[in-house]
Design an enzyme around this catalytic site. Structure first.
Site, PDB file in Angstrom:
ATOM      1  N   GLY A 225     -14.843-111.485  -6.343  1.00  0.00           N
ATOM      2  CA  GLY A 225     -16.262-110.805  -5.901  1.00  0.00           C
ATOM      3  C   GLY A 225     -16.957-110.171  -6.986  1.00  0.00           C
ATOM      4  O   GLY A 225     -18.206-110.198  -7.351  1.00  0.00           O
TER       5      GLY A 225
ATOM      6  N   CYS B 267     -13.675-120.312   0.032  1.00  0.00           N
ATOM      7  CA  CYS B 267     -13.952-119.098  -0.564  1.00  0.00           C
ATOM      8  C   CYS B 267     -15.822-118.926  -0.545  1.00  0.00           C
ATOM      9  O   CYS B 267     -16.300-119.816  -1.076  1.00  0.00           O
ATOM     10  CB  CYS B 267     -13.528-119.005  -2.139  1.00  0.00           C
ATOM     11  SG  CYS B 267     -14.138-117.672  -2.923  1.00  0.00           S
TER      12      CYS B 267
ATOM     13  N   CYS C 221     -16.784-113.583   3.761  1.00  0.00           N
ATOM     14  CA  CYS C 221     -15.734-113.620   2.793  1.00  0.00           C
ATOM     15  C   CYS C 221     -14.368-114.037   3.389  1.00  0.00           C
ATOM     16  O   CYS C 221     -14.126-113.449   4.628  1.00  0.00           O
ATOM     17  CB  CYS C 221     -15.472-112.516   2.011  1.00  0.00           C
ATOM     18  SG  CYS C 221     -13.812-112.148   1.267  1.00  0.00           S
TER      19      CYS C 221
END
Ligand code: DGL
Length: 270
Positions: free
Chosen positions: A46, A76, A187
């Site tokens: 992130g 991802c 996510c």
């Protein structure tokens, strides 16, 4: 490159989040072998820059292709948002990613045309969800919320802690305020706390995750190309991790809710 239908599907994530996609894939495609690679040594993605994410995604795709993957699945959102076009241009096999499947599902699902997106800082900064949703319906209002620390709280050993709940509450509050009726869990870690998020968002809000949509897309890709495994074959799934293999096994088993055998360690740069 000649593709063998017996070859495995390759899949990667920064850690255990992609196991939500793996789980759906194992259910949808029980005959296929899958090799899952968790880049736990470089988790979290992130806060990483686009260039770092492109370099990592390229390296992981290379490892999976070298091991004979017939398709590579980027399980991802951060890596997809940063690197999917690069991977698709460079890879000898098809590369599928998240973002587009959930964007499509969200546009189909929303009634008030207000869609929320919960994602990492990298994914929000990429603007990929806004683009993907607007490619399908330019009139949908998209409210993005970056959730720094949330994937770390989930993967850190105590996914259902007060700390995770505080982060989930902070992330969901602006979406409630904005009156969205559909929220993309942007996510692959977030579906692991789906109940917590759903409670904060309200039961009437539809939550959309990548897993089932992407599993459908993998199935369609293999079917159309004629690359499916023989239906008599019982698919096997194997694991690779760039960090501590025992930690991966412990967390992974909990989230996959299926046994995880030996996890092989692979070295990556940096
Ligand atoms: N699971 C990842 C994603 O979908 C990344 C979480 C992280 O590594 O920060 O974005």
């Amino acid at each position: 490159m000649r593709v063998r239908p017996e070859a495995p599907i390759g899949m990667f994530d920064s850690g255990v989040g992609g196991l939500t996609v793996l789980h759906a894939t194992l259910v949808r495609l029980p005959h296929e072998d899958v090799a899952y690679l968790g880049d736990t040594g470089r988790f979290p993605y992130g806060p990483r820059s686009r260039d770092e994410l492109i370099a990592y995604a390229r390296e992981l795709t290379g490892i999976l292709v070298e091991r004979g993957a017939k398709v590579v699945v980027v399980a991802c959102n951060s890596a997809t948002a940063a690197a999917l076009p690069t991977l698709q241009r460079e890879s000898p096999v098809p590369v599928l990613g998240v973002v587009t499947p959930e964007a499509r599902a969200a546009v189909q699902a929303t009634r008030n045309r207000r869609v929320g997106v919960l994602a990492t800082e990298a994914t929000v900064a990429s603007g990929r969800y806004v683009e993907a949703i607007h490619d399908l319906d330019a009139g949908v209002e998209v409210v993005q919320v970056a959730c720094p620390g949330l994937a770390e709280a989930i993967q850190g050993g105590e996914p259902y802690s007060e700390r995770t709940l505080e982060l989930a509450q902070a992330a969901c509050a602006p979406l409630r305020e904005a009156g969205v009726d559909t929220v993309v869990l942007g996510c692959t870690h977030y579906p692991l706390i789906r109940h917590m998020l759903q409670r904060e968002l309200g039961a009437e809000v539809q939550t959309i995750a990548a897993a089932e949509e992407l599993a459908e897309e993998i199935a369609a890709t293999l079917a159309r190309k004629g690359w499916q495994r023989d239906p008599e074959h019982r698919g096997a799934y194997t694991f690779l991790a760039t960090g501590d293999v025992e930690a991966f096994r412990a967390e992974g088993t909990r989230f996959l809710q299926l046994p995880i055998g030996a996890v092989e360690h692979v070295d990556v740069t940096g």
